[in-house]
Design an enzyme around this catalytic site. Structure first.
Site, mmCIF file in Angstrom:
data_model
loop_
_atom_site.group_PDB
_atom_site.id
_atom_site.type_symbol
_atom_site.label_atom_id
_atom_site.label_comp_id
_atom_site.label_asym_id
_atom_site.label_seq_id
_atom_site.Cartn_x
_atom_site.Cartn_y
_atom_site.Cartn_z
ATOM 1 N N LYS A 275 31.876 41.806 37.396
ATOM 2 C CA LYS A 275 33.204 41.953 36.790
ATOM 3 C C LYS A 275 33.394 43.285 36.066
ATOM 4 O O LYS A 275 34.539 43.741 35.875
ATOM 5 C CB LYS A 275 33.451 40.803 35.813
ATOM 6 C CG LYS A 275 33.690 39.448 36.473
ATOM 7 C CD LYS A 275 35.060 39.363 37.100
ATOM 8 C CE LYS A 275 35.405 37.949 37.538
ATOM 9 N NZ LYS A 275 36.759 37.839 38.074
ATOM 10 N N SER B 297 26.598 37.262 42.323
ATOM 11 C CA SER B 297 27.704 37.814 41.539
ATOM 12 C C SER B 297 27.505 37.788 40.033
ATOM 13 O O SER B 297 28.166 38.529 39.316
ATOM 14 C CB SER B 297 29.004 37.082 41.888
ATOM 15 O OG SER B 297 28.852 35.691 41.704
#
Length: 507
Positions: free
Chosen positions: A55, A309
């Site tokens: 992110k 992720s």
């Protein structure tokens, strides 16, 4: 409707600013997993970013593109997770004000992580939707710039730099790249870049089965809003995907895969065994999808890439993940077996299991005719489970495979028990069994007496010894022989017959 194309995004990605704060993460070969599923599995290690998640890329790329005037006023975001930390770190790097609106239910550890980066935290509402709505109000009231977690071209381009790194690290053929999907920013960015540069590579999105917003949207041809989403993979729990992300995924994503929580847990274990790193549930989605796809398509000797992720794991979830990983990998069979309620039947049943490792055993006396046993057994694959069930049934023992039964896996395994007023002269002892094959049979063989086992509870927790609670019906005139048995056994033990908890719930 957004009209951006892969070529537009190719330029955006190549000119992104992410490397002022993000790092180029490794693309690691997963040796053990590759060998087991007979494919070349590569893991893109976004769990190694400064905020332990991809992110940071999108958040910084968006904020670095803002005008000096906008940066001077500051930014705002709504998030209870990885996006919040990405925005906070980006603001720290760019020396601008950052306000993060988080639900009041956000764990303190996540609030502290955001504050440690210098961001202001505003707690509002009970859900992300409440926090999001409040952040939009503050955006207008204070003149801040909203940094969307996924539905923004600059954010999408930032995430797309992952694809650029994958191709640089592995210029050889790649058959497919797997990405987790929440709002779709990661998948959209990677798909746009890959299809502009290497269109022969498949790009496949992976969602949790109780948060499949992108899968349903692509099937319907329009964005679908889910009424509710499961929160196990909270980093990907989004009720509706973005407009930009949906448009890009419609054009460039080859397929979607849906996996359940057990498969996610198994994937987290797979990555741990190869890297000694622990991914968060959303971080394990891509690996779970990769495994499911490879099995479905009977792939061999293909090169498959999964994006890890994130690794912002809540510590209190580890027990659940460890317990469900073996079931997700189909390496534990959970069975309900009925045996005769008579001395010696328990030992005969254990002998039928052969040399298999028993992972769990729950039993409580309740019926003078039949004993219902809840047992977990380590197996190599689902076919071995079927063979075991068949073998037990051929011996006249009714057996039910509960490996896919959610009630059994989540609740019944912890609730087997209750009072047994018919279990006269019951003695209850707590033992520590060595975690070695044959420890249970040694216990039964050493007992060498027809004392009826009225209670048995055991669960393998990965320690070097197993904690076992056993109830046996021992007549008063046989207590001397029972004492001799305990001494001969050689296992540490504690007499719990007078334990008030036992008397209250089991006696």
């Amino acid at each position: 409707m957004p009209t951006d194309t892969a070529q537009n995004y190719l330029e955006k990605i190549q000119n992104s600013h992410v490397y002022d704060v993000a790092k180029v993460t490794p693309l690691d070969l997963q040796i053990n997993l590759s060998k087991r599923i007979k494919n070349n599995v590569l893991l893109k290690r976004e769990d190694m970013q400064p905020v332990f998640s991809f992110k940071i890329r999108g958040a910084y790329n968006k904020m670095a593109s803002l005008s000096p005037e906008a940066l001077a006023k500051g930014v705002i975001a709504a998030s209870a997770g990885n996006h919040a930390q990405g925005v906070a770190l980006s603001a720290q790097k760019l020396k601008c004000r950052a306000v993060i609106v988080m639900p009041t239910t956000t764990p303190q550890i996540k609030i502290d992580a955001v504050k440690s980066r210098g961001a202001e935290v505003v707690l509002f509402g009970d859900s992300y939707s409440d926090a999001y709505a409040h952040s939009l109000e503050l955006e207008k009231k204070e003149g801040l710039t909203f940094v969307h977690p996924y539905d923004d071209p600059d954010v999408i381009a930032g995430q797309g730099t992952i694809a650029m790194e994958i191709l640089k690290a592995h210029p050889e053929p790649i058959d497919a790249i797997f990405c987790c999907v929440g709002g779709g920013g990661l998948l959209a960015g990677i798909a746009a870049y890959i299809k502009a540069v290497r269109p022969e590579i498949k790009v496949i999105g992976v969602e949790a089965k109780d948060a499949e917003a992108m899968t349903l949207s692509l099937k319907k041809g329009e964005r679908v809003a889910l009424d509710q989403v499961g929160l196990f993979a909270d980093g990907a729990a989004v009720k509706q995907v973005g407009e930009h992300t949906f448009a890009l995924c419609q054009q460039y994503v080859d397929e979607m895969i849906i996996v359940d929580n057990d498969a996610i847990c198994a994937a987290i274990k797979d990555v741990f065994e190869d890297t000694r790193s622990i991914l968060e549930p959303a971080g394990g989605l891509a690996v779970a999808g990769l495994k499911a796809y490879a099995a479905r398509e009977n792939l061999q000797d293909k090169t498959l890439v999964a994006v890890a992720s994130g690794a912002n794991m809540n510590f209190d979830r580890l027990r659940f993940i460890a317990e469900r990983a073996e079931i997700g990998e189909k390496r534990e069979a959970v069975l309900a077996v009925t045996i005769p309620e008579k001395p010696g039947a328990f030992k005969s049943f254990c002998r039928l299991l052969g040399g298999r490792n028993i992972t769990e055993f729950n039993y409580r006396y309740s019926d003078p005719q039949n004993a219902h046993i809840f047992v977990g057994v380590a197996v190599s694959d689902p076919s071995e489970s079927a063979k075991l069930v068949s073998a037990l049934q051929q011996k006249g023992l009714p057996t039910l495979d509960l490996s896919d039964n959610e009630v059994a896996k989540l609740h019944l395994r912890h609730l087997v028990g209750g009072h047994a007023p018919q279990a006269e002269n019951e003695k209850v002892f707590r033992f520590e069994f060595p975690e070695t094959p044959g420890a249970l049979m040694k216990f039964l063989d050493t007992m060498g007496h027809d004392w009826n086992i009225s209670l048995f509870h055991y669960r393998n927790h990965g320690a070097d010894f197993g904690r076992v609670l056993v109830g046996m019906q021992v007549p008063p005139n046989e207590l001397t022989e029972f004492s001799d048995f305990l001494s001969k056994l050689g296992y540490p033990y504690w007499d719990e017959t007078e334990n008030p908890a036992y008397k209250l719930f089991l006696g």
